[in-house]
Design a protein around this motif. Structure first.
Motif: not given
Ligand SMILES: Cc1ncc(C[n+]2csc(CCOP(=O)(O)OP(=O)(O)O)c2C)c(N)n1
Length: 373
Positions: A93-95, A150-155, A158-162
Motif C-alpha cells: 500500500h504505497i502511494p 493528490i487529495n485522492s492519493i493522500r486520502e 492508492d496510486a492515481f494516474a493522470l
C-alpha cells in the motif's frame, strides 16, 4: 496547452518533488523540463517502467512522500507487476502518482504498435483499481485535476494516474543536452552494417528510429524488407526475438540492431543470449547515450561498459568502436563464427525527414517467415 513549467510547479506546490520513469514522445516536453530542473536524486530515468515504480516506492519508504512515475502507455505492462505486487493496497500500500502518455488513443491515428495498447490503456487502470483522469489541455482545469489526484492519493494511499493525450503540453527545449564526443551518426553506422551483412542473414532491429533508419536504407538501395524484423513495439526484447531465430537457423547469421535504452531496459536478456552462445549471432548496440527516438533524454549508456558486460555474460567477442574505420574493421570480423557484440558509439540526432515503415507488422512478419523457409 499546458506549459511544462506550470504543470511541474503545480505538482511541486502539492508536495510532489521526486520524479522517475522512462521518457515518452507525448511527455517529451515535460520530461525535458524535469531533466533540466531536478537533480539526480530527484529525477531518475529508470531502466524500465517497473523499475520506476519500485524507485518511487523506495522514495516513499525513505521520506513518506509521494513520487511521480512518468511513462508511455507502452510501459504499463512493465509497471503492472510492481503495481500489483508491491504498491497495491493489498500488499505494501504505497502511494504514487502516475503520468501516462496515451499513444494510440482510439480515434486518433497512430502507429500500429500503439493501437492495441491505446485501446487498453484506461481499461488496464480500471482492472488494477487505479483511479485516473485524462488531463485537460486547459491549465486551470488541469490544476484542479492535479489537486484531485493528490487529495485522492493522500486520502486513500492508492496510486492515481493522470493520462496525457497528444498535444497536451507546450514546447520546452531541453537545455541540459550533454553533447557526446562521437562523430558518426546512428544512421551512417546502420547503413554501414546493413551493407556488410551476407545476403541470407536476418536483422532484428529495435523500437524507434533504428528500425526506421534500417527500413529507409533498404528502400534507398532498392532492396526488399524481407530480411528485417522491425520490432516496432516491445522495447528491449529485440535480442530475444533474434535469439529465437538464431537457435533454429544456425546456418544463417542473425543480427540484432539494438539501442542503448532498449538493451538497458531488459539487460537480463543479454545473459540469456550469452548462456546459449549462438555462433551465428551478432549483437550490435548503437549507443548514443540517449532515448533519442522520444526526445533525447539521457540513458546511462555512456556510463557503463557494454563490452565488459558482454564478456561477463559469455559473449565470445566484444568490441567498442566509434569511427567508420573501426566499425569497418569490426565488421570484417563478423565473417568468423562466434557470438559477437559490437558497441557502436554514435552521436545523438536524426534526419528530420526520416520516414516510417510503409509495410504493416503482419506484412513484415509474413515476408520474413517466407524468407526464412
Ligand atoms: C516499454 C516502452 N517504454 C517506452 C517506450 C517509448 N520509447 C520508444 S523508443 C524509446 C527510446 C529508445 O532508446 P534507444 O534504445 O537508446 O534508441 P534510440 O532511440 O536512442 O536510437 C522509448 C523510450 C516504448 N516504446 N516502450
Amino acid at each position: 496547452m499546458i506549459a511544462p513549467q506550470f504543470f511541474i510547479e503545480k505538482l511541486q506546490s502539492e508536495g510532489v518533488e521526486f520524479f522517475t520513469g522512462v521518457p515518452d514522445s507525448l511527455l517529451k516536453n515535460v520530461c525535458a523540463y524535469i531533466t533540466d530542473h531536478f537533480d539526480d536524486k530527484h529525477n531518475i530515468i529508470a531502466a524500465n517502467e517497473g523499475g520506476a515504480v519500485a524507485l518511487a516506492a523506495g522514495y516513499h519508504l525513505a521520506t513518506g512522500k509521494v513520487g511521480c512515475v512518468y511513462m508511455q502507455n507502452s510501459g504499463e505492462g512493465n509497471a503492472v507487476n510492481p503495481l500489483a505486487s508491491l504498491t497495491d493496497r493489498e500488499v505494501y500500500h504505497i502511494p504514487l502518482l502516475l503520468l501516462i502518455g496515451w499513444r494510440g488513443r482510439p480515434g486518433v491515428h497512430d502507429e500500429p504498435q500503439h493501437v492495441k495498447q491505446g485501446k487498453v490503456t484506461t481499461g488496464l487502470l480500471n482492472v488494477m483499481g487505479i483511479n485516473y483522469e485524462v488531463l485537460s489541455k486547459e491549465e486551470d482545469v488541469a490544476a484542479k485535476q492535479i489537486e484531485k489526484a493528490i487529495n485522492s492519493i493522500r486520502e486513500t494511499g492508492d496510486a492515481f494516474a493522470l493520462v496525457v493525450e497528444k498535444d497536451t503540453f507546450d514546447n520546452y527545449t531541453l537545455l541540459n543536452t550533454v553533447k557526446n564526443p562521437y562523430e558518426m551518426s546512428r544512421e551512417e553506422a546502420i547503413r554501414m552494417v546493413a551493407a556488410s551483412i551476407p545476403s541470407n542473414a536476418v536483422i532484428v532491429s529495435t523500437t524507434g528510429m533504428i528500425s526506421r533508419e534500417l527500413f529507409e536504407y533498404r528502400t534507398a538501395m532498392g532492396q526488399g524488407h524481407e530480411r528485417d524484423f522491425l520490432t516496432v513495439g516491445s522495447m528491449g526484447h529485440a535480442s530475444q526475438i533474434a535469439l529465437g531465430i538464431a537457435l533454429q537457423h544456425p546456418e544463417r547469421k542473425v543480427y540484432c540492431f539494438d539501442g542503448d535504452g532498449a538493451s538497458i531496459m531488459h539487460m537480463g536478456n543479454m545473459a540469456i543470449v550469452g548462456s546459449r552462445r549462438p555462433a551465428n549471432y551478432v549483437h550490435i548496440v548503437f549507443n548514443n547515450g540517449a532515448h533519442d527516438s522520444v526526445g533525447g533524454q539521457p540513458t546511462v549508456g555512456h556510463d557503463i561498459d557494454l563490452v565488459a558486460i558482454a564478456r561477463a555474460m559469455h559473449y565470445e567477442r566484444a568490441v567498442s568502436v566509434s569511427t567508420p574505420t573501426q566499425l569497418r574493421e569490426a565488421l570484417d570480423n563478423t565473417q568468423d563464427e562466434g557470438l559477437l557484440l559490437i558497441e557502436v558509439r554514435v552521436k545523438k540526432g536524426n534526419r528530420k525527414d526520416l520516414g516510417r515503415p510503409t509495410t504493416t507488422p503482419i506484412q513484415n512478419k509474413e515476408a520474413l517467415m517466407a524468407f526464412l523457409k
